[in-house]
Design a protein around this motif. Structure first.
Motif, PDB file in Angstrom:
ATOM      1  N   TYR A  19      14.861  36.707 -15.604  1.00 43.44           N
ATOM      2  CA  TYR A  19      14.391  37.582 -14.228  1.00 43.44           C
ATOM      3  C   TYR A  19      12.864  37.798 -14.239  1.00 43.44           C
ATOM      4  CZ  TYR A  19      15.122  41.262 -10.961  1.00 43.44           C
ATOM      5  OH  TYR A  19      15.303  41.868  -9.690  1.00 43.44           O
ATOM      6  N   VAL A  20      12.221  38.369 -15.125  1.00 43.58           N
ATOM      7  CA  VAL A  20      10.756  38.616 -15.178  1.00 43.58           C
ATOM      8  C   VAL A  20       9.867  37.054 -14.995  1.00 43.58           C
ATOM      9  CG1 VAL A  20       8.810  38.830 -16.658  1.00 43.58           C
ATOM     10  CG2 VAL A  20      10.787  40.391 -16.728  1.00 43.58           C
ATOM     11  N   TYR A  24       8.534  37.730 -11.435  1.00 43.09           N
ATOM     12  CA  TYR A  24       6.844  38.070 -11.276  1.00 43.09           C
ATOM     13  C   TYR A  24       6.202  36.928 -11.550  1.00 43.09           C
ATOM     14  CZ  TYR A  24       8.599  42.771 -11.453  1.00 43.09           C
ATOM     15  OH  TYR A  24       9.193  43.800 -11.435  1.00 43.09           O
ATOM     16  N   PHE A  25       6.622  35.609 -12.117  1.00 42.39           N
ATOM     17  CA  PHE A  25       5.583  34.477 -12.509  1.00 42.39           C
ATOM     18  C   PHE A  25       6.219  33.413 -11.585  1.00 42.39           C
ATOM     19  CE2 PHE A  25       5.212  37.609 -15.900  1.00 42.39           C
ATOM     20  CZ  PHE A  25       3.939  37.566 -16.103  1.00 42.39           C
ATOM     21  N   ASN A  26       7.103  33.514 -10.664  1.00 43.14           N
ATOM     22  CA  ASN A  26       7.543  32.263  -9.824  1.00 43.14           C
ATOM     23  C   ASN A  26       8.136  31.286 -10.592  1.00 43.14           C
ATOM     24  OD1 ASN A  26       7.121  33.440  -7.353  1.00 43.14           O
ATOM     25  ND2 ASN A  26       4.803  33.128  -7.721  1.00 43.14           N
TER      26      ASN A  26
ATOM     27  N   ASN B 365      12.710  33.708  -3.802  1.00 46.26           N
ATOM     28  CA  ASN B 365      13.372  33.618  -5.226  1.00 46.26           C
ATOM     29  C   ASN B 365      14.683  34.584  -5.214  1.00 46.26           C
ATOM     30  OD1 ASN B 365      12.063  35.908  -5.183  1.00 46.26           O
ATOM     31  ND2 ASN B 365      11.033  35.604  -7.176  1.00 46.26           N
ATOM     32  N   LYS B 366      15.276  34.942  -4.144  1.00 47.53           N
ATOM     33  CA  LYS B 366      16.170  36.033  -4.317  1.00 47.53           C
ATOM     34  C   LYS B 366      17.680  35.309  -4.615  1.00 47.53           C
ATOM     35  CE  LYS B 366      15.793  40.223  -2.086  1.00 47.53           C
ATOM     36  NZ  LYS B 366      16.418  41.472  -1.690  1.00 47.53           N
ATOM     37  N   SER B 367      17.729  34.222  -4.341  1.00 47.39           N
ATOM     38  CA  SER B 367      18.937  33.471  -4.811  1.00 47.39           C
ATOM     39  C   SER B 367      18.771  33.048  -6.257  1.00 47.39           C
ATOM     40  CB  SER B 367      19.314  32.068  -4.271  1.00 47.39           C
ATOM     41  OG  SER B 367      17.970  31.209  -4.385  1.00 47.39           O
ATOM     42  N   ALA B 368      17.886  32.991  -6.873  1.00 47.91           N
ATOM     43  CA  ALA B 368      17.502  32.737  -8.322  1.00 47.91           C
ATOM     44  C   ALA B 368      17.722  33.985  -9.069  1.00 47.91           C
ATOM     45  CB  ALA B 368      16.195  32.071  -8.506  1.00 47.91           C
ATOM     46  N   LEU B 369      17.058  34.873  -8.329  1.00 48.35           N
ATOM     47  CA  LEU B 369      17.404  36.468  -9.071  1.00 48.35           C
ATOM     48  C   LEU B 369      18.878  36.927  -9.305  1.00 48.35           C
ATOM     49  CD1 LEU B 369      14.246  38.356  -7.510  1.00 48.35           C
ATOM     50  CD2 LEU B 369      14.570  37.122  -9.894  1.00 48.35           C
ATOM     51  N   LYS B 370      19.376  36.550  -7.978  1.00 52.48           N
ATOM     52  CA  LYS B 370      20.855  36.764  -7.851  1.00 52.48           C
ATOM     53  C   LYS B 370      21.732  36.207  -8.765  1.00 52.48           C
ATOM     54  CE  LYS B 370      24.410  38.452  -4.687  1.00 52.48           C
ATOM     55  NZ  LYS B 370      25.526  37.779  -5.655  1.00 52.48           N
TER      56      LYS B 370
END
Lengths: 124, 554
Positions: A19-20, A24-26, B365-370
């Motif tokens: 997640y981090v 935060y680091f793409n 990156n919402k989909s990756a976070l999801k």
């Protein structure tokens, strides 16, 4: 950025790291996960990483535990950039003192991503 | 060597007898003087009597040289009295033998042969031997010998009893019970009743036909005792069995000369092997007909002591086993807390991610976070299941070794004894205000002995540690309840108020967060035993009132 993680139960903290990384680091953090000390053939290679997370209780078959690795770092003067201890033991600072080791930042498990980010944000 | 009470009393009695005996000699002497001597020698007689008595008082009660001195003075006085009287006179022979007759009351520990030699010497000088003299002399001598042996036997056993009593209160009695043999061997070897020197004593016990070493005056690494001998001992109908020269090998060394005696206590037989120090004709040829009777009281007592130690050890082990289940329960609870903390990790991480995700503006990156959040949620649902399973286990009462909810019927006498026992282990005097009708036995109360003990020990300990120094207990009753009211003066009002609050509060978590000196556990145990309670402060005293329901005694 290269992150070295000595951790034999990485699945427990994996989502926090991912997640981090994404948030935060793409996705630019490159994790190397090692469950045993001997997985890093030459410990001096630690100097190649931007950040090291070190779990104290490594895999049973590990030659060194987290304390052993810290001892090697100090005895062999291995140049490391940043190191945080990952542990579930709240009394770890006293243990470090008892063993005559330096004081290192500690990230208590279970890890919440925001705490992890607090450690890593200097890299961003 | 410590003298036993019996021997001390005996010694005191002998001292009184000693005085009476001298008075008897003087009075008897006066009678002879009156019968046989010239009246004009009265002053001389009285003067010598006075000197004799003063000399006796100076030497009275003293050991060693003074005992000989007393004996010689007695004879000198007697010879002074009889010097002018025909010696074959019956009265004279009685007076001459009076010291021998009285010898069983001698205050000195040893008897001198002078007792017999002096009258013989005196009679030889006068060359006056007659049956009047010889027969009583021989009979007195024989009677005295038996008296001496009797006294030696009593004294021997009293010394051994004192030895055991003193040993029992010494610190080494529990840790090193075998040390008693060193002391016993000294007593054995100093006694004239045992005609050989004891070198070693070993104790074994036979249970279920198995023989095991208990203790010994030497360390036993290994041993061999014949199975036939064990079988003979076990099958012997007698309580006590003895045998000479059994086949005995200790630490690889054979001890062919030995004496075995046994004592049976319930289903256990204690066996003692006694080994002589060197070759001894009497021992080797089994010429010791009364030895068993002589040492039986000592070994019988040691057997009972060792059996009591053995039972105590067994109970200690049982207590440890019982303790182990409690320790493992506590350890389990502790590891469960670690487990729950670890399992709750994904929850806090998940909640933090959700909050952060909702606040995030980045669409890229919402989909990756999801996907990561979904993975964490899936892990979380497994964690919750495991947490609940573990919580059920901890809360399951059947797993709890601290349960005291098995109640038994007890009389109020039992309750009184329990309170008294615990109270007296903290405070010197148990003087309750007793308002119980102790004559009635038509009702019983219910409690769990361990649970009540726990409650009493904890609360009375608190009274001692935190109270103001004055404590009271009132034993009351009404139509429904037997009531115990513990109260104590208050040293720390805040602490006392906290204690009252802890008893009144229903919030376990809140109580647990404060230091309430075991009150949580007291409340838990009281609740398990259905004993109602109330704590309050009244007249500057902290009261804890326990109410036991009266049940009809069927």
């Amino acid at each position: 950025m290269k992150i070295l993680i000595f951790e034999n139960e990485f699945f427990k903290v994996e989502n926090a790291f991912n997640y981090v990384n994404e948030r935060y680091f793409n996705g630019n953090l490159e994790f190397t996960i090692l469950p045993k000390s001997q997985d890093l053939v030459n410990l001096s290679d630690m100097s190649k990483y931007d950040y090291i997370f070190l779990d104290i209780s490594l895999a049973k078959k590990s030659d060194l535990d987290g304390f052993g690795i810290l001892k090697k770092i100090e005895e062999e003067n291995i140049s490391i950039k940043k190191l945080t201890i990952l542990t579930g033991n709240g009394d770890i600072k006293n243990k470090l003192r008892e063993l005559g080791l330096k004081d290192y930042p500690v990230l208590l498990k279970p890890v919440v991503f925001s705490q992890l980010y607090d450690n890593l944000k200097s890299l961003s | 060597m410590t003298t036993s009470i019996l021997l001390k009393v005996d010694q005191r009695a002998k001292r009184v007898i000693s005085v009476l005996y001298r008075i008897l000699i003087v009075v008897y002497g006066f009678m002879l003087f009156y019968l046989f001597q010239e009246r004009n020698e009265l002053f001389e007689y009285l003067l010598v009597s006075l000197v004799y008595f003063v000399v006796f008082l100076i030497a009275h009660g003293k050991e060693g040289f003074f005992s000989y001195f007393r004996l010689i003075t007695d004879y000198l006085f007697i010879f002074f009295i009889v010097r002018k009287i025909p010696i074959d006179n019956f009265y004279v022979s009685v007076l001459i033998f009076l010291p021998i007759l009285n010898s069983s009351n001698h205050t000195s520990r040893k008897r001198s042969s002078l007792l017999y030699l002096i009258p013989i010497l005196y009679l030889s000088i006068y060359r006056k031997f007659s049956l009047f003299i010889i027969i009583p002399y021989v009979l007195f001598f024989i009677i005295n010998m038996f008296g001496v042996i009797r006294f030696m036997y009593i004294s021997f056993n009293e010394h051994l009893n004192s030895l055991i009593d003193n040993f029992l209160i010494s610190p080494e009695s529990v840790e090193k019970p075998h040390k008693i043999y060193e002391k016993a061997i000294d007593v054995f070897n100093q006694s004239s009743l045992i005609f050989f020197e004891v070198d070693k004593i070993m104790c074994f016990k036979i249970k279920n036909e198995n023989i095991i070493p208990v203790n010994a005056s030497l360390f036993i690494w290994n041993f061999t005792v014949d199975d036939d001998l064990i079988s003979q001992i076990v099958n012997s109908p007698k309580e006590s069995y003895f045998a000479f020269h059994s086949n005995l090998i200790i630490n690889g060394i054979s001890f062919p000369k030995n004496y075995l005696l046994t004592y049976r206590i319930a289903d256990t037989i204690y066996c003692y092997f006694i080994l002589p120090r060197k070759q001894n004709f009497i021992f080797d040829n089994e010429l010791m007909p009364y030895f068993n009777e002589l040492v039986a009281p000592f070994f019988s007592r040691t057997s009972k002591i060792f059996e009591a130690y053995s039972e105590r050890k067994r109970l200690g082990i049982e207590a440890i086993v019982e303790m182990e289940s409690k320790i493992s329960y506590v350890q389990n609870a502790k590891s469960s807390m670690h487990f729950i903390r670890n399992k709750l990790g994904p929850l806090s991480n998940y909640l933090a991610m959700i909050t952060d995700y909702e606040q995030s503006d980045s669409k890229a990156n919402k989909s990756a976070l999801k996907a990561i959040i979904d993975a964490e949620r899936s892990k979380l649902s497994t964690s919750v299941d495991e947490i609940l399973k573990r919580a059920h286990y901890i809360l399951d009462r059947s797993n709890n070794p601290f349960l005291v909810n098995k109640l038994s019927d007890h009389s109020i006498k039992k309750l009184y004894s329990e309170v008294k026992r615990v109270w007296e282990s903290y405070f010197n005097v148990f003087v309750p205000s007793l308002n119980w009708n102790v004559t009635r036995d038509d009702y019983v109360i219910k409690f769990n002995t361990i649970g009540l003990d726990f409650v009493l020990v904890n609360w009375i300990n608190n009274m001692k540690k935190y109270g103001g120094g004055k404590q009271f207990v009132t034993l009351d009753e009404d139509s429904q309840f037997i009531i115990l009211d513990f109260s104590n003066s208050i040293k720390d009002l805040i602490g006392a108020t906290d204690a009252v609050h802890a008893f009144q509060s229903n919030d376990r978590i809140e109580i647990l967060q404060r230091n309430t000196h075991g009150i949580v556990e007291i409340i838990d145990f009281l609740n398990q035993m259905n004993i109602s309670y109330n704590a309050h402060i009244e007249s500057n005293k902290l009261h804890l009132i326990l109410k036991f329901i009266k049940h009809h005694n069927k």
